[in-house]
Design an enzyme around this catalytic site. Structure first.
Site, PDB file in Angstrom:
ATOM      1  N   PRO A  83       0.828  -1.212   0.000  1.00  0.00           N
ATOM      2  CA  PRO A  83       0.000   0.000   0.000  1.00  0.00           C
ATOM      3  C   PRO A  83       0.861   1.261   0.000  1.00  0.00           C
ATOM      4  CG  PRO A  83       0.103  -0.939   2.197  1.00  0.00           C
ATOM      5  CD  PRO A  83       0.955  -1.810   1.319  1.00  0.00           C
ATOM      6  N   GLY A  84       0.377   2.293  -0.644  1.00  0.00           N
ATOM      7  CA  GLY A  84       1.045   3.592  -0.591  1.00  0.00           C
ATOM      8  C   GLY A  84       0.087   4.596   0.009  1.00  0.00           C
ATOM      9  N   CYS A  86      -0.770  29.425 -16.027  1.00  0.00           N
ATOM     10  CA  CYS A  86      -1.374  29.844 -17.294  1.00  0.00           C
ATOM     11  C   CYS A  86      -2.083  28.709 -18.029  1.00  0.00           C
ATOM     12  CB  CYS A  86      -0.265  30.391 -18.182  1.00  0.00           C
ATOM     13  SG  CYS A  86       1.058  29.185 -18.322  1.00  0.00           S
ATOM     14  N   TYR A 139       0.837  11.099  -3.223  1.00  0.00           N
ATOM     15  CA  TYR A 139       0.887  11.576  -4.602  1.00  0.00           C
ATOM     16  C   TYR A 139       0.679  13.092  -4.669  1.00  0.00           C
ATOM     17  CZ  TYR A 139       0.405   6.558  -5.148  1.00  0.00           C
ATOM     18  OH  TYR A 139       0.587   5.203  -5.024  1.00  0.00           O
TER      19      TYR A 139
END
Ligand code: LLP
Length: 412
Positions: A279-280, A347, A376
């Site tokens: 798992p992360g 932008c 993440y």
């Protein structure tokens, strides 16, 4: 005015370090990690933390000290894992494209296993290991052809995805691999995707790997190791519940990653394998927050924009996957709710944190927290528009530490 988020002293940190700012809670990360360990209920296993989710060295050190293993996806991640103190015997190397120099580096350090994804990779690994007088343990990543739901970019186990090999090929590939002198076939690995929020997917994946393991064993390939991957989804909506915030409903509300894991365990337990997971997100997501300040309010005929000082370069998840991060103002006010777009200064129209979001009215100078940004988040930050990356702060009870200083203009 009172502070809405009292879990950590955000206001003080903003004062001291400015915005945008990543802040992590050591307690939340450890609590989430320990819940995952507890879900195994005594079943022997190894948890390899997928360090791609958050590779800050201090966070890695905390997890290594807790006895976790690490799953790495590059030479850089292997370097960070070793430096943080993960023992090589508890490191695995995943990824569809490992360069020769990366394999050499991993073999030099005698890591536990390579999660291989193609026949050519197995041949190259055999040849490099041979030239170094070593043997490499492998787990074959199988593509289960299961739709994990969620965003297409994080679904990994469909037949057309680049990952793994089809299960129909596993027997032939592993039989050949067993004949190679420098390869030690240990078992199989599957990782069906990320931010999976339905237990049925994990049950289906567990049934599929069980079937493959039976098939391989019947075909004369002993299977000692099963790595069931990561992907356990977390609750992003309504993480903070408070009467001063709009209610956030979503299918994942009340979701816990440990329930998802528990759904698969009754099947995985019966397989007589050395079981592991990677798992992360489930370990680090809840523990991280991105703080950003409103630079301007801008009202047009169509929209009200809150233009903030954080942007897609700091947290790209909304732009890349239309991901939802709950937004919470730091201060409670009696302001009425309004519908706004929260956008950054970059932008591009894709530079947004939220479109048409109900939020208590916020003014220029107010600070908001983007919740559940520990996974993440910083790891996917860039310096697009020559915007130095934010600082990272770790809060541990009453103390806090700068675990990565804000990038400077000179470093650009
Ligand atoms: N193992 C392998 C082989 C992986 O590729 C991944 C994630 C994991 C484990 C950990 O998955 P987790 O438990 O964190 O779901 N950037 C995307 C997520 C990409 C996931 C990539 N692989 C996002 O922000 O949602």
């Amino acid at each position: 005015m009172r502070l809405l988020l009292k879990i950590v002293p955000f206001a003080q940190l903003v004062e001291q370090y400015g915005t945008p700012l990543y802040v992590y809670s050591k307690k939340t990360i450890l609590d989430d990690m320990r819940r995952i360990e507890a879900a195994f209920d005594g079943t022997p296993h190894v948890t390899y933390y997928a360090i791609k989710a958050n590779a800050n060295s201090q966070i890695l050190q905390i997890l290594a000290a807790e006895g976790l293993g690490a799953d790495v996806a590059s030479r850089g991640e292997l370097f960070l894992a070793l430096r943080a103190g993960f023992p090589p015997s508890r490191i695995t190397f995943s990824g569809v494209g490992k360069r020769d120099d990366e394999l050499v580096y991993a073999l030099e350090h005698d890591i536990f296993a390579y999660y291989v994804e193609s026949t050519q990779e197995i041949e190259v690994l055999n040849q490099i290991a041979g030239s170094m007088g070593k043997r490499a343990r492998i787990l074959l990543r199988v593509n289960l052809d299961i739709d994990a739901g969620g965003h297409a970019y994080v679904s990994t186990s469909l037949r057309h995805n680049k990952f793994g090999l089809p299960h129909a090929k596993a027997l032939e590939v592993l039989r050949t691999a067993r004949s190679l002198p420098h390869i030690d076939v240990r078992g199989i690995h599957s990782h069906v995707g990320s931010q999976i929020t339905k237990s049925a997917i994990f049950v289906k994946a567990a049934e599929a790997v069980a079937e493959i393991i039976r098939h391989l064993r019947d075909g004369g390939v002993p299977i000692e190791d099963l790595d069931f991957g990561g992907g356990f989804g977390i609750q992003y909506h309504g993480f903070i519940r408070n009467k001063h915030l709009p209610l956030e409903h979503a299918e994942e509300a009340h979701l816990t990653s440990t329930d998802l894991l528990r759904a698969a365990l009754p099947i995985l337990r019966t397989l007589d394998c050395r079981l592991s997971i990677q798992p992360g997100r489930a370990i680090v997501a809840h523990g991280g927050t991105l703080l950003t300040r409103v630079i301007y309010r801008k009202e047009t005929e169509e929209k009200t924009f809150l233009i903030v000082d954080g942007a897609m370069n700091d947290l790209i998840r909304p732009a890349l996957y239309h991901a939802h991060h709950q937004i919470v103002p730091l201060q409670i006010t009696n302001a009425p709710f309004e519908t706004v777009d929260v956008v950054g200064p970059i932008c591009e129209s894709g530079d947004f944190f939220a479109f048409d979001r109900r939020l208590p009215r916020m003014e220029r100078g107010d600070v908001m927290a983007l919740m559940c940004a520990g996974a993440y988040g910083y790891v996917q930050a860039s310096v697009y528009n020559a915007r130095p990356r934010p600082a990272e702060i770790l809060v541990d009870k009453a103390n806090h530490t700068v675990i990565r200083p804000r990038e400077t203009l000179e470093q650009l």
